[in-house]
Design a protein around this motif. Sequence first.
Motif, PDB file in Angstrom:
ATOM      1  N   ARG A   1      28.859  37.114  29.546  1.00 34.71           N
ATOM      2  CA  ARG A   1      29.111  38.491  29.994  1.00 34.71           C
ATOM      3  C   ARG A   1      28.532  38.782  31.371  1.00 34.71           C
TER       4      ARG A   1
ATOM      5  N   SER B   1      26.640  42.476  31.931  1.00 37.07           N
ATOM      6  CA  SER B   1      25.301  42.485  31.368  1.00 37.07           C
ATOM      7  C   SER B   1      24.277  41.863  32.310  1.00 37.07           C
TER       8      SER B   1
ATOM      9  N   GLU C   1      25.433  51.884  25.607  1.00 42.08           N
ATOM     10  CA  GLU C   1      24.389  51.182  26.352  1.00 42.08           C
ATOM     11  C   GLU C   1      24.198  49.773  25.791  1.00 42.08           C
TER      12      GLU C   1
ATOM     13  N   GLU D   1      26.336  47.807  24.449  1.00 43.37           N
ATOM     14  CA  GLU D   1      27.384  46.885  24.860  1.00 43.37           C
ATOM     15  C   GLU D   1      27.111  46.375  26.272  1.00 43.37           C
ATOM     16  N   LYS D   2      26.572  47.276  27.116  1.00 36.93           N
ATOM     17  CA  LYS D   2      26.319  46.897  28.506  1.00 36.93           C
ATOM     18  C   LYS D   2      25.246  45.826  28.625  1.00 36.93           C
ATOM     19  N   VAL D   3      24.233  45.884  27.735  1.00 34.87           N
ATOM     20  CA  VAL D   3      23.163  44.891  27.884  1.00 34.87           C
ATOM     21  C   VAL D   3      23.489  43.584  27.156  1.00 34.87           C
ATOM     22  N   CYS D   4      24.402  43.631  26.222  1.00 34.11           N
ATOM     23  CA  CYS D   4      24.630  42.443  25.384  1.00 34.11           C
ATOM     24  C   CYS D   4      25.129  41.280  26.240  1.00 34.11           C
TER      25      CYS D   4
ATOM     26  N   THR E   1      28.332  42.421  20.839  1.00 28.83           N
ATOM     27  CA  THR E   1      28.577  43.854  20.665  1.00 28.83           C
ATOM     28  C   THR E   1      29.826  44.234  21.432  1.00 28.83           C
TER      29      THR E   1
END
Lengths: 866, 300, 225
Positions: free
Chosen positions: B79, B83, C65, C67-70, C75
């Motif tokens: 990702r 991410s 949030e 999902e953004k860090v995964c 996620t």
Amino acid sequence: MNQELHKKTEREDRWIPTICGECYNACSILVRVVNGVVRKIEGNPDSPIGMGRLCPKGTAGIMTMYDPNRVNAPLKRTNPEKGIGVDPRWQEITWEEALATVAEKLKKVRREDPKKLFMMGTTTTVSIQRGVSVSFATAFGTPNHSSSGGGLHCGNGAHFAAGLFHGSWSMVPDFEYCQYAIYFGSSKGHAAGHAANINAQMAADARARGMKLVVVDPLCSFAAAKSTEWVPIRPGTDGAMALAMINTLLNELGIYDAEYLQKHTNAPYLIGPDGYYVKDLDSGKPLVWDLGTGAPKCFDASDVMDYALEGVFEVQGTRCQPAFTLLREHVKSYTAEKAETISTVPAATIRRLAREFGEHSRIGSTIIMDGKKFPFRPVAAVVFRGAQGHKNSAHTCYSIELLNQIVGCSDVVGGSLGFNPVSFGHPDTGQPAFAPTPAPDGLLCPGTWLTPHRIYPPRDPAPPQTMGLKEIHPLGQSSPYVVSADQEELWTKFNLSYRPEVMLNYGANPVMTMGNPGTVIEALKKIPFIVSSNLFLNEFTDLADIVLPDTCYMERYDTLPNSPPILNHPAGMGEWGFAIGQPVVPRQYQRWDYGEFILEVADRIGITRELNAVLNMFYGLQPPYELPPDRKTTREELADLHLKFNFGAERGLQWFKEHGLIKWPKKPEEVYWRIHNKCRVPVYMEFMKRTGTKVKKILELFDVPLDLSHYEALPDWHPCPSHQVKDPQFDLYAFYYRDVLHTNSATMENAWLDEASEINPYSYNITIHPAVGKKKGIQNGDLIWVESVSGRKVRGKVNLSEGINPEGLAVAGCMGHWALGMPKAKGKGVLFNELLELDMNHADPANMNLDLCVKVKIYRDHQGRS
Amino acid sequence: MASNALWQRSWGWKVVLYLFLAGLGSGSFAVGAIEAFSSAQSFVANLGIIAGTFLVLLGTLFLLWDLGRPTRSIFALRRLRVSWSSRGTWTLTLFSLFGALNSILRLTAGNGSLPEFQPVLDGLGVLLAIGVAAYTGVMLALMSGRPMWNSSILPALFITSAFSTGIGLLVALVSLPGNQTPFEAMEKWIGADIVSILLELLLIYFYLSVNFARAPESVRMVTRGSLAGPFWLGVLGAGLLIPLGLEYLNLTGGGSPVLGFVSGVGLLTGGLALRYIVVFAGGRAPVLAGNIRFLVRPGV
Amino acid sequence: MARWGMVIDLARCIGCAGCQMACKAENGTPPGITWCRVEVKDIGNFPAVRRIPLPVQCMHCREPECEKVCPTGATEKTESGIVRVDSELCMGCRACVLACPYGARYFYEEKKGYYETLSLFEELAYKRHRVGTVTKCDFCQERVERGLDQGLKPGVDREATPACVFNCMTKGRFFGDLDDPRSTVSLLVASGRAFQLLPGHPSDPQVYYLTPGTTLSAGGREDGK
């Protein structure tokens, strides 16, 4: 055991209808069973008892069922020494040995004196306690059957008042139509309690509809959280506030329902100068004054034109007055200002609440239901455990209940409803049918009741021969004296001819639930042989000699646990629903239902004939559905006959196992029965005075001092021991409340409920006001000691909250287990009862309810923060 | 593992060690590589690059150990586009590959025999090292529910601390007895460290004062609560003020390898304490914060 | 495609934790993992104070949030708006647990039951959870989808509705399609009583709350007292 259940198919996955047993409400549930294992519990959407929704305890029942700490085999003590922390050194025995031992002991005491048998049962599973357990006691010949704390703490006042005024075990606002409810120490519809699940649904609807809710409670409880107004009263003073409200209504505002008082209460009864009814010389019936003819008449005379409520009349040569006049005069001394000094509730608030209550009652209005006209009084005053758990229990409940009677909102549309005291029965069979009937003096006698004695007319006082001294407390039900500190002293004074020798306990944990454990344990240690049927080894079983492995509710039959529906069946309109409990999975290990044990033991000691006769009487069974006199019955057979008797031959156990329950619509005349019923209720408790006089005579015989000031016909506020403490060090009123997550002490071992309790700051902590914390240098999370005037103390973690009267200290009840057999419960929360004295000085002299409020001081534990 | 608690318990000592070692290693690498631009195979250059790579790899082991499913760590490369954790994983992977290559070349090469592209490798390494030092800070800084982390000062603080601890490590190692390299060779780095310590003090001051309003409970925990010891003694005392004083002495001629060693160890202690504090002070803001006006109407 | 959302009515909620239990039972979550939990707060000062019970769970944010860090993509937000965790992709780094501003995510650390050994129920119930991964509320996705396959309507029919919703003892939870303007949830969101937790936060939760509408009455104190 059902053979079907043994056949475990490979991909079994089905839903089975039965009842919940996590509390006395016995809500209808559906249990999903996958390959012989319970996978999920849901509310049964088909049943009016829950309507498909379920409280946290009910859903979490799986964790009770599969708790590996359950007792799985009969156990025998091998260490003769009993006490806290003393290992009984349990040894597994066979059922045969257990039964033989118990039967032998029972035979001996029955031969010597059946009263030597003491039986106790948990209020968590009322249906079984009442059914087989109470019937066994009667058949055996012992009057010593008791509930543990469940009755002693929460019921003596409230159930008595509900029985006397509503013919029911408890009461609620008519949630569907009520517009203004005032709760005194009650959480009906917001937490635990009777019909909790369904009440929560109905109360939420009532709030959404705009019902105003005033909650009088020292703690901003879960009910107060939802209230329109929270009135943080001083503990134990609710009665004073209610009396001032009555004074405001009667003497300042002149609001009262005269027609209701004339027809449905004893307000018009003439009272002589001695305080007793003036009675007709021929019939002995109480007299009223008919203003229409200007003459006295019997209360039930059909030709009374206008009952006098006020005035002074001369009858039989004496001057007499209607009871109402006496009441009205009597409450004049309870000014709002006086009540303010007692209760801390401002006089102006008391007056305003009285006015709001009176105005919302809409006296004189009617409503059409089903084409028929009913009175419409959309207000209710509700009293429960918080307000009644004091030494002034009887008078507090009486005072609060009078609010309902004065505005005539009792069991009419929108008012205060008893839980289903009237039933016309199923359309097919006319069963179960009951309704309150008038006693000879016209007062209400419940049509059905949970204990054999139906409250009214009260028993005649007599020299006590029961452990609980019930003969001198005819208005009480549960007694502290079965375990109190002064029991031996009292028993000696009353020349009790025996001492308990055998105790049979069904699931109750009196060590935790009655009062301070030290006193309870000392009393129980004196009983030579104790048998207890339990799910877990707990603080009580540490004193037992034999422990029997009880079944969980999903492993046994239970017949119509919502009957009689005056306890756990929803009030108000809607449907009648009667369900059964049935095993959903094969029973494991050597677990036995307590009911089966009782039937077997009865057979072994040769009282099957007596027991079956009592069971027939108890369940009201009549031919052809009577139990046979000559052989032991089974729980299945009993259920089958009970069901067929009530609902017809085609609806026996098999039918119910399939359908789970039977239901039909209620009629408005059943729910709003008051105007169709001839019973009257007492705004003047003449019988209290009468009973008190008789009790006094007996006490004089035995030289026992008992405060008889509570035996008065008119309501008063009596201070509690906690109000009389003068030492300024003891500056807080400690009291307990029911946690929404728990039932008595029984659910504390449930792992899921424990997990939720850890998140909720009101489950395991001691709540005090931040100002108190500041004054004493105590911060949130600190460990503190709470110490009573008599030096009893408990330790716990502090939860500082703005939501408590700064004079108060609140703890959730029945926690703080220490038994090793309940590892999830062990060490969690605070055992409030440790602070409670168990003796005559702390029990209501009239109804024996224990005083549950203690004046305490607090200080930080030296170990500091936890 | 309960995540409903306001204080985080999801990340523990393994993550603290990773943050510390990755910062220390990347700082050390950067110092070594910058040294290499002027003196390609000096002791400090070799030491910085090799030790730096090793320490980052060691830290990565703790990071992997900390994962619930370490064998799936390869998925963390998926990702990159959204991410920061994935970006960090890429950076860390590339740093490890190039750092290992760089280290092997340096370990195997004779004097003057480094390949021609070595400066490119060193330069790339510095960029990646900055990435390794910074990405964790960026990741934390983006966690909007944790005000103590949700601060743009954090990446800067992490980079500064990485640089400073990297210098500290090399100063300490050079100070060891029996070492051939003269202690004076470190003077310019000590000078640089004084600047970074002063910068770090400034950043910490801003970090705490800005957060005093946003995360009062976290700041209180650091200055007065359970993290006060590591903060005052570890970060400020051992990690910043004592090294500052010793390094000043070293530069003004009053220093010695012993003092250099002490200041180096102090810097490392401070770096570790800083990561510890940041990780455990990362409390979550209560979910009802800001909702009061929705909950109740003003009283009568 | 629907956009699933939930509304929790704080005027109805009494904080009984029935939803928490219904969730534990439906989803068989191991110890310490409460996809749905009930927090209790006090608002105000004595005597003008109220206790506010607050059920908290995954908000299924539109801009999650987590999902953004995964880093692995475990996620993800499905087309129907459910934020879910693919337990086959999750590597258990817990960045999402920390990134979630609502504390709605839980790490399943080790296969351990509530007791020393797993009970029969636990053996059966924990099968769907993978040790070493992060778990959270998935709006009872399996139940909702199974219901949809049977032609049932989520939020209306029990068999197609999340367990916490149909079990709620105060009828205080609602589930449905936020893209359907006539659904109960849409109407409630538009009622003027709805709010989201952490107002102003860009995550845009799809779980809304209805204000309890409590008046902080002076708790038995008259004007001028």
